[in-house]
Write a protein that holds these residues in place. Structure first.
Motif, PDB file in Angstrom:
ATOM      1  N   UNK A   1      -9.793   5.617   0.888  1.00  0.00           N
ATOM      2  CA  UNK A   1      -8.931   5.539  -0.292  1.00  0.00           C
ATOM      3  C   UNK A   1      -7.618   6.284  -0.059  1.00  0.00           C
ATOM      4  N   UNK A   2      -7.136   6.246   1.165  1.00  0.00           N
ATOM      5  CA  UNK A   2      -5.856   6.861   1.499  1.00  0.00           C
ATOM      6  C   UNK A   2      -4.858   5.755   1.837  1.00  0.00           C
ATOM      7  N   UNK A   3      -3.724   5.755   1.143  1.00  0.00           N
ATOM      8  CA  UNK A   3      -2.686   4.736   1.335  1.00  0.00           C
ATOM      9  C   UNK A   3      -1.342   5.443   1.527  1.00  0.00           C
ATOM     10  N   UNK A   4      -0.919   5.657   2.771  1.00  0.00           N
ATOM     11  CA  UNK A   4       0.364   6.321   3.021  1.00  0.00           C
ATOM     12  C   UNK A   4       1.532   5.437   2.580  1.00  0.00           C
ATOM     13  N   UNK A   5       2.621   6.092   2.184  1.00  0.00           N
ATOM     14  CA  UNK A   5       3.821   5.352   1.771  1.00  0.00           C
ATOM     15  C   UNK A   5       5.037   5.850   2.559  1.00  0.00           C
ATOM     16  N   UNK A   6       5.091   5.568   3.863  1.00  0.00           N
ATOM     17  CA  UNK A   6       6.262   5.996   4.625  1.00  0.00           C
ATOM     18  C   UNK A   6       7.528   5.367   4.055  1.00  0.00           C
TER      19      UNK A   6
ATOM     20  N   UNK B   1     -11.247   3.997  -9.198  1.00  0.00           N
ATOM     21  CA  UNK B   1     -12.421   3.199  -9.567  1.00  0.00           C
ATOM     22  C   UNK B   1     -12.123   2.191 -10.667  1.00  0.00           C
ATOM     23  N   UNK B   2     -10.847   2.010 -10.996  1.00  0.00           N
ATOM     24  CA  UNK B   2     -10.481   1.133 -12.107  1.00  0.00           C
ATOM     25  C   UNK B   2     -10.033  -0.254 -11.669  1.00  0.00           C
ATOM     26  N   UNK B   3     -10.043  -0.505 -10.357  1.00  0.00           N
ATOM     27  CA  UNK B   3      -9.732  -1.850  -9.886  1.00  0.00           C
ATOM     28  C   UNK B   3      -8.407  -2.022  -9.184  1.00  0.00           C
ATOM     29  N   UNK B   4      -7.653  -0.938  -8.986  1.00  0.00           N
ATOM     30  CA  UNK B   4      -6.361  -1.052  -8.320  1.00  0.00           C
ATOM     31  C   UNK B   4      -6.554  -1.275  -6.826  1.00  0.00           C
ATOM     32  N   UNK B   5      -6.009  -2.372  -6.305  1.00  0.00           N
ATOM     33  CA  UNK B   5      -6.097  -2.702  -4.884  1.00  0.00           C
ATOM     34  C   UNK B   5      -4.701  -2.956  -4.350  1.00  0.00           C
TER      35      UNK B   5
ATOM     36  N   UNK C   1      -4.401  -5.400   5.771  1.00  0.00           N
ATOM     37  CA  UNK C   1      -5.595  -4.773   5.225  1.00  0.00           C
ATOM     38  C   UNK C   1      -5.318  -4.277   3.804  1.00  0.00           C
ATOM     39  N   UNK C   2      -6.350  -4.315   2.961  1.00  0.00           N
ATOM     40  CA  UNK C   2      -6.243  -3.865   1.585  1.00  0.00           C
ATOM     41  C   UNK C   2      -7.131  -2.636   1.378  1.00  0.00           C
ATOM     42  N   UNK C   3      -6.714  -1.798   0.464  1.00  0.00           N
ATOM     43  CA  UNK C   3      -7.507  -0.626   0.108  1.00  0.00           C
ATOM     44  C   UNK C   3      -7.533  -0.454  -1.406  1.00  0.00           C
TER      45      UNK C   3
ATOM     46  N   UNK D   1       3.169  -5.948   2.752  1.00  0.00           N
ATOM     47  CA  UNK D   1       3.183  -4.701   1.984  1.00  0.00           C
ATOM     48  C   UNK D   1       3.242  -5.065   0.500  1.00  0.00           C
ATOM     49  N   UNK D   2       2.330  -4.519  -0.281  1.00  0.00           N
ATOM     50  CA  UNK D   2       2.321  -4.839  -1.711  1.00  0.00           C
ATOM     51  C   UNK D   2       2.640  -3.635  -2.591  1.00  0.00           C
TER      52      UNK D   2
END
Length: 317
Positions: free
Chosen positions: A268-273, A8-12, A2-4, A41-42
Protein backbone atom coordinates in the motif's frame (compact mmCIF):
# COMPACT_ATOMS: atom_id res chain seq x y z
CA UNK A 1 0.68 -0.20 -15.32
CA UNK A 2 0.54 -1.97 -11.99
CA UNK A 3 -2.26 -0.86 -9.66
CA UNK A 4 -2.26 -0.53 -5.90
CA UNK A 5 -4.97 0.02 -3.30
CA UNK A 6 -4.80 2.86 -0.81
CA UNK A 7 -6.77 2.21 2.34
CA UNK A 8 -9.80 -0.01 2.78
CA UNK A 9 -12.47 2.16 1.16
CA UNK A 10 -11.83 1.15 -2.44
CA UNK A 11 -9.32 3.71 -3.72
CA UNK A 12 -7.14 2.14 -6.44
CA UNK A 13 -4.37 4.01 -8.27
CA UNK A 14 -1.30 3.39 -10.41
CA UNK A 15 1.65 2.05 -8.43
CA UNK A 16 3.50 5.30 -9.15
CA UNK A 17 1.85 8.72 -9.08
CA UNK A 18 3.04 12.14 -10.18
CA UNK A 19 3.76 15.03 -7.84
CA UNK A 20 3.03 18.39 -9.48
CA UNK A 21 4.25 20.90 -6.90
CA UNK A 22 7.23 22.19 -8.87
CA UNK A 23 5.51 22.33 -12.25
CA UNK A 24 5.44 25.77 -13.86
CA UNK A 25 2.24 26.75 -15.64
CA UNK A 26 3.38 26.21 -19.22
CA UNK A 27 2.78 23.92 -22.17
CA UNK A 28 5.65 21.58 -21.28
CA UNK A 29 3.93 20.83 -17.97
CA UNK A 30 0.66 20.19 -19.80
CA UNK A 31 2.43 17.75 -22.12
CA UNK A 32 4.05 16.04 -19.14
CA UNK A 33 0.74 15.62 -17.32
CA UNK A 34 -1.02 14.32 -20.40
CA UNK A 35 1.92 12.08 -21.33
CA UNK A 36 1.96 10.61 -17.83
CA UNK A 37 -1.72 9.73 -18.14
CA UNK A 38 -1.07 8.19 -21.56
CA UNK A 39 1.69 6.08 -19.97
CA UNK A 40 -0.66 4.70 -17.32
CA UNK A 41 -0.07 7.05 -14.39
CA UNK A 42 -3.47 7.72 -12.83
CA UNK A 43 -2.64 9.48 -9.55
CA UNK A 44 -1.87 13.20 -9.72
CA UNK A 45 -0.97 15.08 -6.55
CA UNK A 46 -1.55 18.83 -6.17
CA UNK A 47 -2.55 21.29 -3.43
CA UNK A 48 -4.25 24.64 -3.16
CA UNK A 49 -0.96 26.33 -2.18
CA UNK A 50 1.05 24.93 -5.09
CA UNK A 51 1.77 27.42 -7.83
CA UNK A 52 3.97 30.37 -8.59
CA UNK A 53 1.54 32.93 -7.18
CA UNK A 54 1.30 31.49 -3.66
CA UNK A 55 3.83 33.98 -2.30
CA UNK A 56 1.50 36.73 -3.52
CA UNK A 57 -1.32 35.23 -1.50
CA UNK A 58 -3.15 33.67 -4.44
CA UNK A 59 -4.10 30.00 -4.16
CA UNK A 60 -5.07 27.41 -6.77
CA UNK A 61 -2.50 28.05 -9.50
CA UNK A 62 -1.22 24.49 -9.76
CA UNK A 63 -4.73 23.08 -9.40
CA UNK A 64 -5.76 25.10 -12.46
CA UNK A 65 -2.82 23.67 -14.40
CA UNK A 66 -3.72 20.10 -13.46
CA UNK A 67 -7.39 20.65 -14.20
CA UNK A 68 -6.67 22.18 -17.59
CA UNK A 69 -4.22 19.45 -18.60
CA UNK A 70 -6.54 16.58 -17.65
CA UNK A 71 -9.79 18.14 -18.81
CA UNK A 72 -11.94 15.69 -20.70
CA UNK A 73 -10.19 12.67 -19.19
CA UNK A 74 -11.72 12.82 -15.71
CA UNK A 75 -12.63 9.15 -15.65
CA UNK A 76 -8.98 8.14 -16.17
CA UNK A 77 -7.40 10.25 -13.42
CA UNK A 78 -7.34 10.12 -9.63
CA UNK A 79 -6.74 13.67 -8.47
CA UNK A 80 -5.51 14.41 -4.97
CA UNK A 81 -5.40 17.89 -3.48
CA UNK A 82 -4.79 19.42 -0.07
CA UNK A 83 -6.01 22.19 2.20
CA UNK A 84 -4.88 23.64 5.48
CA UNK A 85 -1.74 25.71 4.95
CA UNK A 86 -2.70 29.36 5.18
CA UNK A 87 -0.73 32.33 3.94
CA UNK A 88 1.54 33.15 6.87
CA UNK A 89 -0.92 32.12 9.60
CA UNK A 90 -0.02 28.51 10.24
CA UNK A 91 -2.01 25.36 9.47
CA UNK A 92 -5.75 25.23 10.01
CA UNK A 93 -8.42 22.57 9.92
CA UNK A 94 -11.53 24.38 11.12
CA UNK A 95 -14.84 23.28 9.58
CA UNK A 96 -15.48 26.73 8.10
CA UNK A 97 -12.05 26.85 6.47
CA UNK A 98 -12.40 23.35 5.02
CA UNK A 99 -15.78 24.11 3.46
CA UNK A 100 -14.40 27.26 1.87
CA UNK A 101 -11.24 25.51 0.70
CA UNK A 102 -12.90 22.53 -0.95
CA UNK A 103 -15.18 24.76 -2.99
CA UNK A 104 -12.21 26.87 -4.08
CA UNK A 105 -10.23 23.77 -5.09
CA UNK A 106 -13.16 22.31 -7.01
CA UNK A 107 -13.44 25.58 -8.90
CA UNK A 108 -9.70 25.73 -9.65
CA UNK A 109 -9.58 22.11 -10.78
CA UNK A 110 -12.80 22.40 -12.77
CA UNK A 111 -14.17 19.28 -11.09
CA UNK A 112 -17.38 18.14 -9.45
CA UNK A 113 -15.46 16.14 -6.85
CA UNK A 114 -11.90 15.55 -5.62
CA UNK A 115 -10.82 11.93 -5.38
CA UNK A 116 -8.47 12.23 -2.40
CA UNK A 117 -8.51 15.28 -0.14
CA UNK A 118 -5.69 15.71 2.38
CA UNK A 119 -5.27 17.93 5.38
CA UNK A 120 -1.87 19.37 4.42
CA UNK A 121 -0.61 19.77 7.99
CA UNK A 122 -2.26 19.07 11.36
CA UNK A 123 -3.86 22.08 13.02
CA UNK A 124 -2.69 22.34 16.65
CA UNK A 125 -5.72 24.48 17.53
CA UNK A 126 -8.51 22.34 16.08
CA UNK A 127 -9.26 18.80 17.30
CA UNK A 128 -8.63 16.33 14.51
CA UNK A 129 -12.06 14.88 15.26
CA UNK A 130 -13.68 18.16 14.15
CA UNK A 131 -11.55 18.30 11.01
CA UNK A 132 -12.24 14.72 9.95
CA UNK A 133 -15.90 15.04 10.90
CA UNK A 134 -16.19 17.86 8.37
CA UNK A 135 -14.32 15.85 5.75
CA UNK A 136 -16.68 12.95 6.38
CA UNK A 137 -19.59 15.27 5.68
CA UNK A 138 -17.94 16.26 2.39
CA UNK A 139 -17.73 12.56 1.45
CA UNK A 140 -21.47 12.23 2.10
CA UNK A 141 -22.11 15.35 0.00
CA UNK A 142 -20.09 13.92 -2.88
CA UNK A 143 -17.54 16.74 -2.96
CA UNK A 144 -14.68 14.37 -2.08
CA UNK A 145 -14.37 10.60 -2.29
CA UNK A 146 -11.57 9.70 0.12
CA UNK A 147 -9.86 11.33 3.10
CA UNK A 148 -6.12 11.77 3.56
CA UNK A 149 -3.67 13.29 6.03
CA UNK A 150 -0.24 14.77 5.31
CA UNK A 151 2.74 14.86 7.72
CA UNK A 152 0.52 13.70 10.59
CA UNK A 153 1.94 11.96 13.67
CA UNK A 154 0.80 8.49 14.71
CA UNK A 155 -1.62 9.62 17.44
CA UNK A 156 -3.39 12.03 15.08
CA UNK A 157 -3.71 9.28 12.47
CA UNK A 158 -5.33 6.96 15.01
CA UNK A 159 -7.78 9.59 16.24
CA UNK A 160 -8.68 10.63 12.70
CA UNK A 161 -9.22 7.05 11.54
CA UNK A 162 -11.59 6.45 14.46
CA UNK A 163 -13.90 9.17 13.11
CA UNK A 164 -13.81 8.16 9.43
CA UNK A 165 -11.53 5.75 7.56
CA UNK A 166 -8.39 7.48 6.34
CA UNK A 167 -7.33 6.14 2.94
CA UNK A 168 -3.83 7.60 2.70
CA UNK A 169 -1.15 9.44 4.62
CA UNK A 170 1.35 11.49 2.63
CA UNK A 171 4.77 12.11 4.09
CA UNK A 172 8.40 12.19 3.03
CA UNK A 173 9.94 8.75 2.60
CA UNK A 174 12.99 7.69 0.65
CA UNK A 175 16.31 5.91 1.06
CA UNK A 176 17.62 8.90 2.96
CA UNK A 177 14.43 9.91 4.80
CA UNK A 178 13.30 6.81 6.66
CA UNK A 179 11.90 8.37 9.84
CA UNK A 180 8.43 7.14 8.87
CA UNK A 181 9.52 3.58 9.64
CA UNK A 182 9.72 4.27 13.39
CA UNK A 183 6.07 4.96 14.24
CA UNK A 184 4.04 5.96 11.18
CA UNK A 185 4.49 2.92 8.94
CA UNK A 186 3.55 0.36 11.64
CA UNK A 187 0.35 2.30 12.40
CA UNK A 188 -0.56 2.50 8.73
CA UNK A 189 -0.01 -1.22 8.29
CA UNK A 190 -2.13 -1.97 11.36
CA UNK A 191 -5.01 0.26 10.23
CA UNK A 192 -4.71 -0.64 6.53
CA UNK A 193 -4.01 2.93 5.47
CA UNK A 194 -1.99 3.67 2.34
CA UNK A 195 1.30 5.55 2.38
CA UNK A 196 2.04 8.12 -0.32
CA UNK A 197 5.73 9.11 -0.12
CA UNK A 198 6.60 12.54 -1.46
CA UNK A 199 10.20 13.40 -2.38
CA UNK A 200 10.87 9.67 -2.91
CA UNK A 201 14.07 10.58 -4.74
CA UNK A 202 15.44 12.77 -1.98
CA UNK A 203 14.48 15.99 -3.78
CA UNK A 204 16.51 14.86 -6.75
CA UNK A 205 19.63 13.88 -4.83
CA UNK A 206 19.08 10.15 -5.32
CA UNK A 207 18.89 10.52 -9.11
CA UNK A 208 22.64 11.09 -9.34
CA UNK A 209 22.04 14.21 -11.41
CA UNK A 210 23.35 16.57 -8.70
CA UNK A 211 27.11 16.26 -8.34
CA UNK A 212 27.98 19.51 -6.55
CA UNK A 213 26.19 22.34 -4.77
CA UNK A 214 26.74 24.64 -7.75
CA UNK A 215 24.59 22.33 -9.89
CA UNK A 216 21.58 23.82 -8.13
CA UNK A 217 20.26 27.01 -9.78
CA UNK A 218 20.68 30.15 -7.70
CA UNK A 219 16.93 30.37 -7.09
CA UNK A 220 16.57 26.65 -6.20
CA UNK A 221 14.85 26.12 -2.84
CA UNK A 222 17.09 23.11 -2.15
CA UNK A 223 20.05 25.42 -1.52
CA UNK A 224 18.43 26.19 1.84
CA UNK A 225 18.16 22.56 2.94
CA UNK A 226 20.94 21.31 5.26
CA UNK A 227 21.38 18.05 3.33
CA UNK A 228 22.53 19.99 0.29
CA UNK A 229 25.08 22.12 2.11
CA UNK A 230 28.78 21.88 3.02
CA UNK A 231 30.02 18.70 4.66
CA UNK A 232 26.51 17.25 4.60
CA UNK A 233 26.52 17.39 0.81
CA UNK A 234 29.90 15.65 0.64
CA UNK A 235 28.78 12.83 2.94
CA UNK A 236 25.47 12.38 1.16
CA UNK A 237 27.01 12.23 -2.29
CA UNK A 238 29.12 9.28 -1.09
CA UNK A 239 25.92 7.34 -0.38
CA UNK A 240 24.52 8.26 -3.78
CA UNK A 241 27.70 6.99 -5.42
CA UNK A 242 27.17 3.57 -3.84
CA UNK A 243 23.55 3.53 -5.03
CA UNK A 244 24.77 4.41 -8.53
CA UNK A 245 27.22 1.52 -8.51
CA UNK A 246 24.51 -0.94 -7.51
CA UNK A 247 22.14 0.48 -10.13
CA UNK A 248 24.73 -0.19 -12.83
CA UNK A 249 24.92 -3.84 -11.73
CA UNK A 250 21.12 -4.09 -11.75
CA UNK A 251 20.87 -2.53 -15.20
CA UNK A 252 18.76 0.42 -14.07
CA UNK A 253 19.17 4.06 -13.09
CA UNK A 254 19.71 5.23 -9.48
CA UNK A 255 16.22 6.74 -9.53
CA UNK A 256 14.68 3.46 -10.62
CA UNK A 257 16.57 1.54 -7.94
CA UNK A 258 15.48 4.01 -5.25
CA UNK A 259 11.83 3.81 -6.32
CA UNK A 260 11.95 0.02 -6.59
CA UNK A 261 13.20 -0.13 -3.01
CA UNK A 262 10.30 2.03 -1.85
CA UNK A 263 7.75 -0.07 -3.72
CA UNK A 264 9.19 -3.17 -2.03
CA UNK A 265 8.47 -1.77 1.44
CA UNK A 266 4.75 -2.55 1.26
CA UNK A 267 1.80 -3.19 -1.06
CA UNK A 268 0.00 0.00 0.00
CA UNK A 269 2.88 2.34 -0.80
CA UNK A 270 2.48 4.63 -3.83
CA UNK A 271 5.39 7.06 -4.36
CA UNK A 272 4.70 10.34 -6.15
CA UNK A 273 8.00 11.53 -7.63
CA UNK A 274 7.71 15.05 -8.95
CA UNK A 275 9.12 16.19 -12.26
CA UNK A 276 8.49 18.72 -14.98
CA UNK A 277 9.72 16.48 -17.78
CA UNK A 278 7.96 13.59 -19.48
CA UNK A 279 11.19 11.64 -20.02
CA UNK A 280 11.68 11.57 -16.25
CA UNK A 281 8.14 10.25 -15.79
CA UNK A 282 8.93 7.47 -18.26
CA UNK A 283 12.21 6.70 -16.49
CA UNK A 284 10.44 6.51 -13.14
CA UNK A 285 7.84 4.11 -14.51
CA UNK A 286 10.73 1.82 -15.41
CA UNK A 287 11.21 1.23 -11.67
CA UNK A 288 8.22 -1.10 -11.81
CA UNK A 289 10.31 -3.52 -13.87
CA UNK A 290 13.21 -3.60 -11.39
CA UNK A 291 13.00 -6.78 -9.36
CA UNK A 292 14.87 -6.73 -6.05
CA UNK A 293 15.91 -9.99 -4.39
CA UNK A 294 16.34 -10.45 -0.67
CA UNK A 295 20.08 -10.11 -1.25
CA UNK A 296 19.52 -6.83 -3.12
CA UNK A 297 17.43 -5.44 -0.29
CA UNK A 298 20.07 -6.46 2.25
CA UNK A 299 22.74 -4.69 0.21
CA UNK A 300 20.64 -1.53 0.00
CA UNK A 301 20.16 -1.69 3.77
CA UNK A 302 23.92 -1.68 4.17
CA UNK A 303 24.37 1.19 1.73
CA UNK A 304 21.59 3.37 3.09
CA UNK A 305 20.48 2.35 6.61
CA UNK A 306 18.01 4.40 8.59
CA UNK A 307 19.56 7.73 9.57
CA UNK A 308 22.30 7.62 6.93
CA UNK A 309 21.57 11.10 5.53
CA UNK A 310 23.69 13.91 6.94
CA UNK A 311 21.70 17.01 7.88
CA UNK A 312 18.05 17.60 8.73
CA UNK A 313 15.18 17.42 6.22
CA UNK A 314 14.25 21.09 6.40
CA UNK A 315 16.11 24.33 7.01
CA UNK A 316 15.18 27.86 7.94
CA UNK A 317 14.04 30.17 5.15
Amino acid sequence: MQQRKLGSEGLEVSALGLGTMMMPDNEESVRTLQGALDAGVTMFDTADIYGEEYLLGRFGGNEKLVGRALKGRRDQAVIASKFGITHGQGPTGTPAYIKKSVDASLYSLGLDYIDLYYQHRPDPNTPIEDTVGTLSDLVKQGKIRYIGLSEAPADIIRRAHAVHPVSAVETEYSLWSREVEDEILPVLQELRIGLVPYSPLGRGFLTGQIRKFEDLPEDDYRRYYPRFQGENFTKNIEVVSLIEQMAVRKGCTPAQLSLAWLLAQGEQIVPIPGTKRLERVQENIGALQVMLTAEDLAEIEQISPKGVAAGSRFGAF
